[in-house]
Enzyme design. Structure first.
Site, PDB file in Angstrom:
ATOM      1  N   LEU A  18       1.081  -1.108   0.229  1.00  0.00           N
ATOM      2  CA  LEU A  18      -0.097  -0.327  -0.354  1.00  0.00           C
ATOM      3  C   LEU A  18       1.042   1.525  -0.064  1.00  0.00           C
ATOM      4  CD1 LEU A  18      -3.035  -1.072   2.800  1.00  0.00           C
ATOM      5  CD2 LEU A  18      -3.072  -1.452   0.222  1.00  0.00           C
ATOM      6  N   VAL A  59      10.764   2.151  12.621  1.00  0.00           N
ATOM      7  CA  VAL A  59       9.323   3.400  13.030  1.00  0.00           C
ATOM      8  C   VAL A  59       8.964   2.755  14.623  1.00  0.00           C
ATOM      9  CG1 VAL A  59       8.603   3.948  11.150  1.00  0.00           C
ATOM     10  CG2 VAL A  59       7.607   2.040  12.027  1.00  0.00           C
ATOM     11  N   TYR A 179      -2.961  -7.649  17.156  1.00  0.00           N
ATOM     12  CA  TYR A 179      -3.565  -6.243  15.685  1.00  0.00           C
ATOM     13  C   TYR A 179      -4.423  -5.427  16.343  1.00  0.00           C
ATOM     14  CZ  TYR A 179      -3.844  -5.444  11.032  1.00  0.00           C
ATOM     15  OH  TYR A 179      -3.447  -4.626   9.382  1.00  0.00           O
ATOM     16  N   LYS A 183      -4.097  -1.482  15.875  1.00  0.00           N
ATOM     17  CA  LYS A 183      -5.064  -0.146  15.330  1.00  0.00           C
ATOM     18  C   LYS A 183      -6.137   0.500  15.343  1.00  0.00           C
ATOM     19  CE  LYS A 183      -3.273  -1.713  11.061  1.00  0.00           C
ATOM     20  NZ  LYS A 183      -1.833  -0.471  11.140  1.00  0.00           N
TER      21      LYS A 183
END
Ligand SMILES: NC(=O)c1ccc[n+]([C@@H]2O[C@H](COP(=O)([O-])OP(=O)(O)OC[C@H]3O[C@@H](n4cnc5c(N)ncnc54)[C@H](O)[C@@H]3O)[C@@H](O)[C@H]2O)c1
Length: 271
Positions: A18, A59, A179, A183
């Site tokens: 993406l 990151v 996950y 999110k």
């Protein structure tokens, strides 16, 4: 065309998937892109294709993010767009146990039998390390990059941040608590930061549904089920997300902040 003309955009995790497609569409719309990923050579390949720059860092590591932004200042003192896209799905394509579990789930569904496994296994098997890595890459990474980006954006009193959430931030999936937690955290963080930085800096999130990338390749045996569950009858393509990112980054979205845009083919209709 030219919806992002003259803008500098840093996209994390953009060596593929993406992030790379967002970078391609940003460049078509006139932006200069800075491609981040873990691996400099992979990031550089995309940057070379697009006439941009490449910066490597993990990151999830605050010191590395600070060092990357210091390198970024050598490229430009102005950052108009930050896309916090870097992420991990938690299913390693070389993990034969996970692949066998997914194949078993697909076989059970096709046979009309109950599915007992979760996609990523069960919580009792989850390790501290896998939990911290999932939260670290997504949530810490988003925080670390925003903290540095805002230092560059505030003097210009402008900028826009796009954080990559997921439908899993609001929809619970068996086997994916880490996950989903990461999110969901990103969505809450996005809203609070949007409040803090208005009116000059906009902060929004994307919450994609199931999209064809290398992250979802290991789920291929279950694609038939996901297609059947999706009113649009297919998984998404990277462009389905890239165009939404172009919109959020552009002035067309000038009244959008603290929002979650969810291209998901109708798989989930309550973001
Ligand atoms: N593909 C989907 O169905 C889907 C759905 C919802 C959300 N998302 C989210 O979209 C984002 C991109 O996913 P994708 O499908 O393109 O995945 P992908 O695995 O194809 O690409 C992710 C990229 O992020 C990089 N990356 C991973 N950890 C990193 C780190 N610590 N620092 C820097 N870079 C790192 C990887 O090297 C890779 O290039 C992720 O945040 C993912 O959670 C994907």
């Amino acid at each position: 065309m030219n919806r992002l003309s003259g803008k500098n955009a840093l996209i994390t995790g953009a060596a593929r998937g993406l992030g790379a497609q967002i970078a391609r569409r940003f460049v078509e719309e006139g932006a200069f892109v800075i491609i981040n990923d873990l691996n400099l050579a992979a990031a550089q390949a995309v940057a070379d294709e697009l006439g941009g720059s490449a910066l490597a860092c993990d990151v999830s590591d605050a010191a590395s993010v600070t060092a990357m932004f210091s390198q970024l200042r050598d490229v430009t003192d102005r950052l108009d767009v930050l896309v916090n896209n870097a992420g991990i799905g938690g299913i390693d394509p070389g993990d034969n146990v996970a692949l066998a579990r997914i194949a078993g789930m697909a076989a059970a569904i096709q046979a009309g039998e109950p599915v007992e496994d979760g996609l990523g296994g069960n919580i009792t098997d989850a390790t501290d390390e896998s939990w911290h890595r999932m939260i670290g890459v997504h949530l810490d990474g988003t925080f670390f990059c925003c903290r540095e980006a805002v230092k560059l954006m505030q003097p210009h009193q402008s900028g826009t941040i796009i954080n990559m959430g997921s439908v899993m931030g609001t929809f619970g999936r068996p086997g994916g608590p880490a996950y989903s937690a990461a999110k969901a955290g990103i969505l809450g963080f996005t809203r609070a930061l949007a409040h803090e930085l208005a009116p000059h800096i906009r902060v929004n999130a994307l919450a994609p549904g199931w999209i064809h990338t290398e992250m979802t390749d290991p789920l291929e045996p279950l694609h038939f089920m996901l297609e059947a569950q999706t009113p649009m009858g297919r998984l998404g393509e990277p462009d389905d997300i890239a165009w939404a990112a172009v919109y959020l980054a552009s002035d067309e979205a000038r009244f959008m902040t603290g929002q979650v845009l969810s291209p998901n083919g109708g798989w989930y209709m309550s973001q």
